[in-house]
Structure formats: structure tokens, C-alpha cells
Write an enzyme that holds these catalytic residues in place. Sequence first.
Site, PDB file in Angstrom:
ATOM      1  N   GLU A 157      -6.138 -10.824  -1.138  1.00 25.13           N
ATOM      2  CA  GLU A 157      -6.980 -10.603   0.048  1.00 25.13           C
ATOM      3  C   GLU A 157      -8.459 -10.624  -0.337  1.00 25.13           C
ATOM      4  OE1 GLU A 157      -5.671  -7.210   2.385  1.00 25.13           O
ATOM      5  OE2 GLU A 157      -3.564  -7.578   1.920  1.00 25.13           O
TER       6      GLU A 157
ATOM      7  N   GLU B 259       0.786  -1.247   0.000  1.00 27.24           N
ATOM      8  CA  GLU B 259       0.000   0.000   0.000  1.00 27.24           C
ATOM      9  C   GLU B 259       0.817   1.296   0.000  1.00 27.24           C
ATOM     10  OE1 GLU B 259      -2.679  -0.411   3.325  1.00 27.24           O
ATOM     11  OE2 GLU B 259      -3.691  -2.132   2.449  1.00 27.24           O
TER      12      GLU B 259
HETATM   13  C1  GLA Z   1      -5.026  -4.380   4.304  1.00 26.23           C
HETATM   14  C2  GLA Z   1      -3.757  -5.115   4.702  1.00 26.23           C
HETATM   15  C3  GLA Z   1      -4.075  -6.389   5.417  1.00 26.23           C
HETATM   16  C4  GLA Z   1      -5.166  -6.193   6.435  1.00 26.23           C
HETATM   17  C5  GLA Z   1      -6.365  -5.610   5.804  1.00 26.23           C
HETATM   18  C6  GLA Z   1      -7.475  -5.527   6.802  1.00 26.23           C
HETATM   19  O1  GLA Z   1      -5.618  -4.914   3.201  1.00 26.23           O
HETATM   20  O2  GLA Z   1      -2.933  -5.433   3.624  1.00 26.23           O
HETATM   21  O3  GLA Z   1      -2.926  -6.827   6.047  1.00 26.23           O
HETATM   22  O4  GLA Z   1      -4.731  -5.371   7.477  1.00 26.23           O
HETATM   23  O5  GLA Z   1      -6.004  -4.354   5.305  1.00 26.23           O
HETATM   24  O6  GLA Z   1      -7.643  -6.738   7.483  1.00 26.23           O
END
Ligand code: GLA
Length: 338
Positions: free
Chosen positions: A245, A138
Site C-alpha cells: 500500500e 492488521e
Molecule cells: C488500510 C487498509 C486498506 C485501506 C487503507 C486506507 O491500510 O489495509 O484497505 O483501508 O487502510 O485506505
Amino acid sequence: MVNSHTDASTKLHEAFSQQFLIGAAVNPKTLITQRDLLTEHFNSITAENEMKFESLHPAEDRYTFENADRLIAFAKAYGMAVRGHTLVWHNQTPNWMFEDHTGGAVNRETLLARMKSHIETVVARYKGCIYAWDVVNEAVSDSGGELLRSSKWLDIAGEDFIAKAFEYAHAADPEAMLFYNDYNESIPEKREKIYALVKSLKEKDVPIHGIGLQAHWNLEHPSIDDIRQAIERYASLGVKLHITELDVSVFQHDDRRTDLLAPTKEMLVRQAERYKQFFQLFKEYSECITSVTFWGAADDYTWLDNFPVKGRKNWPFVFNMAHKPKPSYWDILDAARY
Ligand code: GLA
């Protein structure tokens, strides 16, 4: 049509064994409460929090590896792969990293030396166990003209903190695949920034092997078209793509309702439709997509409970609260077949 493939015992990871790994994010609790489901349907795991900086390295001279080690032992016991998440991030990183003994900001050399030492220690410890790392998480800004979000990493070390992180990780484990990972990855404005960042890293011969698409999606957004364009744009850089994710919130971004005790039938139908489209798309691009990780495993536990709306439960996965298949599971298996 009913055939052997629609049996509830069809393991998700087997259905896609020719295409990609099927992963789940786990934590110390779900390794116990979801063990049977995890070992049945998934062949890869990722630490939800336990490999983040603050979990592994709370003070300069202290590492805490117990929970991460336990996760690795679980994966070994059940023959699962492990994705490492994450080495460098602006969140969940303790202040000591950026401060000297007086509480002032450290200089660039000190910050990079600390980063190097952290990455070397962590990556070397799990060398051979972790096949892919999210090296930087990020770093790109969501809106506005700037490419990178403002952070202590950027303020103190300058923009090449990103290249440095990849170099240190590669030196520590030359076999591991190294990823840049981000959310809102399918939104055109951010997509172009992520593309530009990774392109510039490749041009500088930085050892980066892939882009992680977090894929925190919902019933309507992003559109399949935007996701397809993101996949194509990133793949054009000649890197691998991991879906890192994946979850599908049953609430739209501006839906603030807190009264639902269970997902509606319409939600479940739409969610299944979406999951099917996603997996059809992933299959179509399986030359470059080599891993698909859900950010959890079943609806009894998700980070989306109480976030971003307090007092609200969410049901973003393909297995329900009792770990039984939802319509999404069956539709994903359909996608696997055709
Ligand atoms: C982001 C992070 C993850 C996690 C999510 C929320 O996507 O990359 O590690 O913290 O937020 O669970």
C-alpha cells in the site's frame, strides 16, 4: 544524464520487470479516470475497497460481486495481475457476521463456519485470477504488551482465527500466495510482533507464504534503516514480501497545515529522494520482494485527502494531478538503472 530510459514513456513496470510487479490500488471511479495511466505504467491492480468483507458480503445470504468482477475483467483485458485485498479484517466487516438473530454474539463455531463459507466463496470465485491474497489484515496491536489487537474475531474465535483463515484460503485455492498484511510494519516494536506472529504460524505449518508491508510512509518516517531491518527480519522467516500500500505523504505525522494548494518544491525534492531510496532498497532485496503496489496511482485521488486532517489535500504518488511524471518518477527510474 539523458538516455532512452529517462523518456517519459518508460513504463514503470517495464523498468522493474526483472525484479517485481508494479501495482496500484483502484476503485470503480479510478478504473475510468486513471485508465490510461494504469494500463501504461502498472501490471498489477488491487481493489481499494471492493473486495473487502462489507463490499462483497453485506448480508449473510447476499453477495455483491459486481464491482469486484469489473476489476477482474479490467485486469484480464489489459493482461494485469490482481492482488486480493482482504479476507479477514477488524474493519469494514458488517455486524451480522458476529451476531445471531437476537443481536447477541455468535459462538466460536458459528463465527468460524461463517468465515469459512465467506473465504471459500470469494477465493473460489476468483481462483486463477488472483495470484496473491491478503488473508488477514492488521491483526497485530500497535503498542502495549499484547501481541494481537482486540477485535470481535479475537474475542469470539480466539487467536487461532488467524490460522483458520489461512487454512480455509489455502483449501479454496492451493495455488494462491497467502499474505499477512499490516501497517507500521517498519517500526521496531510492531515489527517484532508481526515477526513473532508469522514465525508462530510457520512453526504450526499454517499455509502462509508472505508478509505484506503496507508502507504508508512519509517524507521522514520510517527511516531507511528501520525499513531495511524490517525487510531483513521478515525475510529471515523464509517468506516472500510484498509492498502492498505504498504512498509517501508530504506531511509529517504532527503537521496539521491545511493552507497548501500544491506541494512545495522542497516536498517534491524530498519525496523523490525518498522514493529513490525505497526502490533502491526494494531492488536490493528483490530475491524476496516480488511485488510493489502503490495505494493509488496519481495525485488526483488518494485516501490521504482529508485524512487524517480534514480539508487538507495530499500528493503522495509519483504521478501528479494531471497524471504526468513528478520528480519521484524520474528518481525511481534512476533507481531502476543503478
Ligand atoms: C488500510 C487498509 C486498506 C485501506 C487503507 C486506507 O491500510 O489495509 O484497505 O483501508 O487502510 O485506505
